[in-house]
Design an enzyme around this catalytic site. Structure first.
Site, PDB file in Angstrom:
ATOM      1  CG  ASN A   1       0.172  -0.133   2.450  1.00 40.01           C
ATOM      2  OD1 ASN A   1       0.729  -0.240   3.003  1.00 40.01           O
ATOM      3  ND2 ASN A   1      -0.662   0.235   3.625  1.00 40.01           N
ATOM      4  CG  PHE A   2       3.206   2.029  -2.577  1.00 38.88           C
ATOM      5  CD1 PHE A   2       4.364   1.325  -3.103  1.00 38.88           C
ATOM      6  CD2 PHE A   2       2.631   2.436  -3.831  1.00 38.88           C
ATOM      7  CE1 PHE A   2       4.653   0.966  -4.397  1.00 38.88           C
ATOM      8  CE2 PHE A   2       2.471   1.665  -4.966  1.00 38.88           C
ATOM      9  CZ  PHE A   2       3.887   0.799  -5.470  1.00 38.88           C
TER      10      PHE A   2
ATOM     11  CG  PHE B   1       7.989  -9.254   3.595  1.00 39.17           C
ATOM     12  CD1 PHE B   1       9.331  -9.944   4.111  1.00 39.17           C
ATOM     13  CD2 PHE B   1       7.659  -9.484   2.142  1.00 39.17           C
ATOM     14  CE1 PHE B   1       9.932 -10.038   3.954  1.00 39.17           C
ATOM     15  CE2 PHE B   1       8.835 -10.773   1.515  1.00 39.17           C
ATOM     16  CZ  PHE B   1       9.865 -11.110   2.591  1.00 39.17           C
TER      17      PHE B   1
ATOM     18  CB  SER C   1      11.679  -9.802  14.681  1.00 40.94           C
ATOM     19  OG  SER C   1      12.850  -8.839  15.034  1.00 40.94           O
TER      20      SER C   1
ATOM     21  CB  THR D   1      12.681  -8.254  18.375  1.00 42.97           C
ATOM     22  OG1 THR D   1      12.004  -7.178  19.687  1.00 42.97           O
ATOM     23  CG2 THR D   1      11.347  -8.462  17.817  1.00 42.97           C
TER      24      THR D   1
ATOM     25  CE1 TYR E   1       8.320  -4.597  13.883  1.00 48.90           C
ATOM     26  CE2 TYR E   1      10.641  -4.814  16.265  1.00 48.90           C
ATOM     27  CZ  TYR E   1       9.698  -5.117  15.036  1.00 48.90           C
ATOM     28  OH  TYR E   1      10.784  -6.018  13.918  1.00 48.90           O
TER      29      TYR E   1
ATOM     30  CE  LYS F   1       7.769  -7.799  12.864  1.00 45.42           C
ATOM     31  NZ  LYS F   1       7.056  -8.465  11.558  1.00 45.42           N
TER      32      LYS F   1
ATOM     33  CG  ASN G   1      17.311  -0.060  11.916  1.00 51.44           C
ATOM     34  OD1 ASN G   1      15.697   0.513  11.259  1.00 51.44           O
ATOM     35  ND2 ASN G   1      17.015  -0.085  13.577  1.00 51.44           N
TER      36      ASN G   1
ATOM     37  NE  ARG H   1      21.344  -5.011  18.756  1.00 46.18           N
ATOM     38  CZ  ARG H   1      21.296  -4.973  19.927  1.00 46.18           C
ATOM     39  NH1 ARG H   1      22.248  -5.880  20.972  1.00 46.18           N
ATOM     40  NH2 ARG H   1      20.500  -4.143  20.846  1.00 46.18           N
TER      41      ARG H   1
ATOM     42  NE  ARG I   1      17.972   2.221  19.683  1.00 41.75           N
ATOM     43  CZ  ARG I   1      17.942   1.198  19.016  1.00 41.75           C
ATOM     44  NH1 ARG I   1      17.598   2.836  17.819  1.00 41.75           N
ATOM     45  NH2 ARG I   1      18.095   0.837  18.423  1.00 41.75           N
TER      46      ARG I   1
HETATM   47  N1  UFG Z   1      22.637   2.143  17.431  1.00 41.81           N
HETATM   48  C1  UFG Z   1      23.215   3.090  17.722  1.00 41.81           C
HETATM   49  N2  UFG Z   1      22.667   4.609  16.791  1.00 41.81           N
HETATM   50  C2  UFG Z   1      22.045   4.821  15.739  1.00 41.81           C
HETATM   51  C3  UFG Z   1      21.360   3.258  16.440  1.00 41.81           C
HETATM   52  C4  UFG Z   1      21.320   2.330  16.319  1.00 41.81           C
HETATM   53  O1  UFG Z   1      24.126   3.303  18.672  1.00 41.81           O
HETATM   54  O2  UFG Z   1      21.999   5.915  16.002  1.00 41.81           O
HETATM   55  C5  UFG Z   1      23.020   0.687  18.228  1.00 41.81           C
HETATM   56  C6  UFG Z   1      21.571   0.383  18.646  1.00 41.81           C
HETATM   57  O3  UFG Z   1      21.859   0.880  20.097  1.00 41.81           O
HETATM   58  C7  UFG Z   1      22.115  -1.047  19.593  1.00 41.81           C
HETATM   59  C8  UFG Z   1      22.524  -1.314  17.703  1.00 41.81           C
HETATM   60  O4  UFG Z   1      22.938  -0.170  16.746  1.00 41.81           O
HETATM   61  O5  UFG Z   1      23.253  -1.697  20.301  1.00 41.81           O
HETATM   62  C9  UFG Z   1      21.380  -1.620  16.146  1.00 41.81           C
HETATM   63  O6  UFG Z   1      20.409  -0.562  16.610  1.00 41.81           O
HETATM   64  P1  UFG Z   1      19.022  -0.720  15.572  1.00 41.81           P
HETATM   65  O7  UFG Z   1      17.894   0.501  16.110  1.00 41.81           O
HETATM   66  O8  UFG Z   1      19.698  -0.857  13.911  1.00 41.81           O
HETATM   67  O9  UFG Z   1      18.497  -2.215  15.103  1.00 41.81           O
HETATM   68  P2  UFG Z   1      17.878  -3.494  16.988  1.00 41.81           P
HETATM   69  O10 UFG Z   1      19.201  -4.113  16.515  1.00 41.81           O
HETATM   70  O11 UFG Z   1      17.559  -2.469  17.694  1.00 41.81           O
HETATM   71  O12 UFG Z   1      16.976  -3.666  16.276  1.00 41.81           O
HETATM   72  C10 UFG Z   1      16.996  -4.214  15.054  1.00 41.81           C
HETATM   73  C11 UFG Z   1      15.876  -4.157  14.190  1.00 41.81           C
HETATM   74  C12 UFG Z   1      14.522  -4.324  15.046  1.00 41.81           C
HETATM   75  C13 UFG Z   1      13.968  -5.529  15.404  1.00 41.81           C
HETATM   76  C14 UFG Z   1      15.199  -5.777  16.372  1.00 41.81           C
HETATM   77  C15 UFG Z   1      15.491  -7.581  17.025  1.00 41.81           C
HETATM   78  O13 UFG Z   1      15.399  -2.780  14.112  1.00 41.81           O
HETATM   79  O14 UFG Z   1      13.442  -4.567  14.444  1.00 41.81           O
HETATM   80  O15 UFG Z   1      16.978  -5.421  15.983  1.00 41.81           O
HETATM   81  O16 UFG Z   1      16.888  -7.514  17.898  1.00 41.81           O
HETATM   82  F1  UFG Z   1      13.032  -6.428  16.474  1.00 41.81           F
END
Ligand code: UFG
Length: 343
Positions: A37-38, A85, A129, A131, A154, A158, A204, A236, A300
């Site tokens: 649906n964009f 998705f 995920s 998560t 969120y 899941k 992200n 990660r 965070r």
């Molecule tokens: N981070 C930073 N600075 C930023 C963004 C992220 O330091 O500006 C760090 C976060 O603290 C984390 C790591 O980078 O340690 C990864 O963060 P992301 O937001 O890229 O990813 P997350 O691991 O928080 O979350 C991702 C997906 C979610 C999913 C999750 C599952 O975005 O949808 O993985 O573990 F649920």
């Protein structure tokens, strides 16, 4: 002589993972029907897919929350398999707007499953995920690692969606489901014609890094360096999006070729190798020869210190393994950012 493969419906197929998966499915010989649906994607994403494939694909602008519109897709197309998705995915927004997340992510999913049952379409692949593991006690996590209470609506959608699928596969004869638990998808297609298109300020890590390298953001904030990890920043499992797309093809093969050992199966989709935030930033700079100014800030809310996948089951049972070199992945992320800026 090759046998004709099934048709696959891809909901949310204009999104980041949806576009890469659509390309991988088509390249593997599947007919693909794509809907979106964009709401968090652009028509240009479909154009990118078509450029890569060198042909038009079957695309319809449909909102999966609109059951009658979705019914029209089931009426017109004879697919055996749905990859679902279509969902909202911003963790922080889900905390401030839970109803928006429950409504969209669960109603669309229920519509898909109800129509699959009604039209006797047997196979569903759900985007789950990592998560769901929360802050796991033992790392790496296997598919048997107990899930923990979700820390965001969120994440809760899941978990609920996994449970709904498990129950449907148990109850309905011939119904098969696979949940793929994605770790941290990053990177872009080697053509730079498709990639992640975050709206506004990226949540992200990698999109924030590429936008900082491009000068759109002044500096990256690294959220905390006082975790109990080797360099103090979070760990990660960063999985290349093209590898991730191929995991979907392996899962669709498994379902359509009747190879599933149970009605419902779960696979971790990661590399099995943890990387810290600081390591990722440094590797990005080295791989691309660009500078990414950063500062260390507070943690965070909601971040787990570390999570990475045990990929044994994905490797041995699904027959899939992450292959792309992390530096190539990080180069593809930067190439995609430059492509987007040049448009
Ligand atoms: N981070 C930073 N600075 C930023 C963004 C992220 O330091 O500006 C760090 C976060 O603290 C984390 C790591 O980078 O340690 C990864 O963060 P992301 O937001 O890229 O990813 P997350 O691991 O928080 O979350 C991702 C997906 C979610 C999913 C999750 C599952 O975005 O949808 O993985 O573990 F649920």
């Amino acid at each position: 002589m090759s046998t004709k493969k099934d048709t696959v419906l891809v909901s949310g197929g204009a999104g980041y993972i949806g576009t890469h998966t659509t390309v991988a499915l088509a390249e593997a010989g599947y007919d693909v029907v794509v809907i979106d649906n964009f709401s968090n994607s652009e028509p240009s994403a479909i154009e990118g897919v078509e450029k890569i494939l060198g042909r038009k694909i079957c695309f319809k602008q449909v909102d999966t929350c609109d059951k009658e519109a979705l019914r029209g897709v089931f009426e017109r197309h004879d697919f055996s398999t749905v990859i679902h998705f279509a969902a909202y995915k911003a963790v922080g927004e889900s905390v401030s707007e839970p109803l928006k997340y429950y409504q969209n992510n669960l109603v669309s999913y229920m519509n898909v499953l109800e129509l699959m049952k009604e039209y006797k379409r047997p196979n569903v692949l759900f985007s789950s995920s990592a998560t769901v593991y929360g802050n796991a006690d033992v790392l790496p996590v296997t598919e048997k690692t107990p899930r923990q209470d979700a820390t965001s609506p969120y994440g809760n959608t899941k978990q609920i969606a996994e449970d709904i699928l498990r129950d449907c596969c148990h109850a309905y004869e011939g119904f098969h489901g696979i949940a793929l638990r994605y770790f941290n998808p990053i990177g872009a297609h080697p053509s730079s014609l498709i990639g992640e298109l975050p709206r506004g300020v990226p949540n992200n890590l990698v999109p924030f890094i590429t936008q900082t390298a491009a000068g759109i953001r002044e500096r990256l904030s690294i959220f905390g360096n006082d975790y109990d990890t080797p360099d103090g920043t979070c760990l990660r499992d960063y999985i290349d999006v093209v590898d991730l797309a191929k995991a979907h093809v392996a899962a669709v093969d498994r379902m359509t070729e009747g190879k599933m050992e149970a009605g419902y199966e779960i696979f971790n989709v990661g590399t099995g190798t943890p990387l810290s935030v600081l390591e990722l930033v440094n590797r990005f700079m080295a791989a691309n020869g660009v500078n990414v100014p950063y500062v260390i800030t507070d943690r965070r809310d909601g971040d787990v210190p570390a999570v990475w996948a045990d990929t044994t089951t994905a490797n041995n049972v699904l027959g899939w393994k992450a292959e792309r070199d992390i530096d190539d992945t990080l180069r593809s992320a930067w190439a995609w950012e430059k492509h987007v800026r040049s448009l």
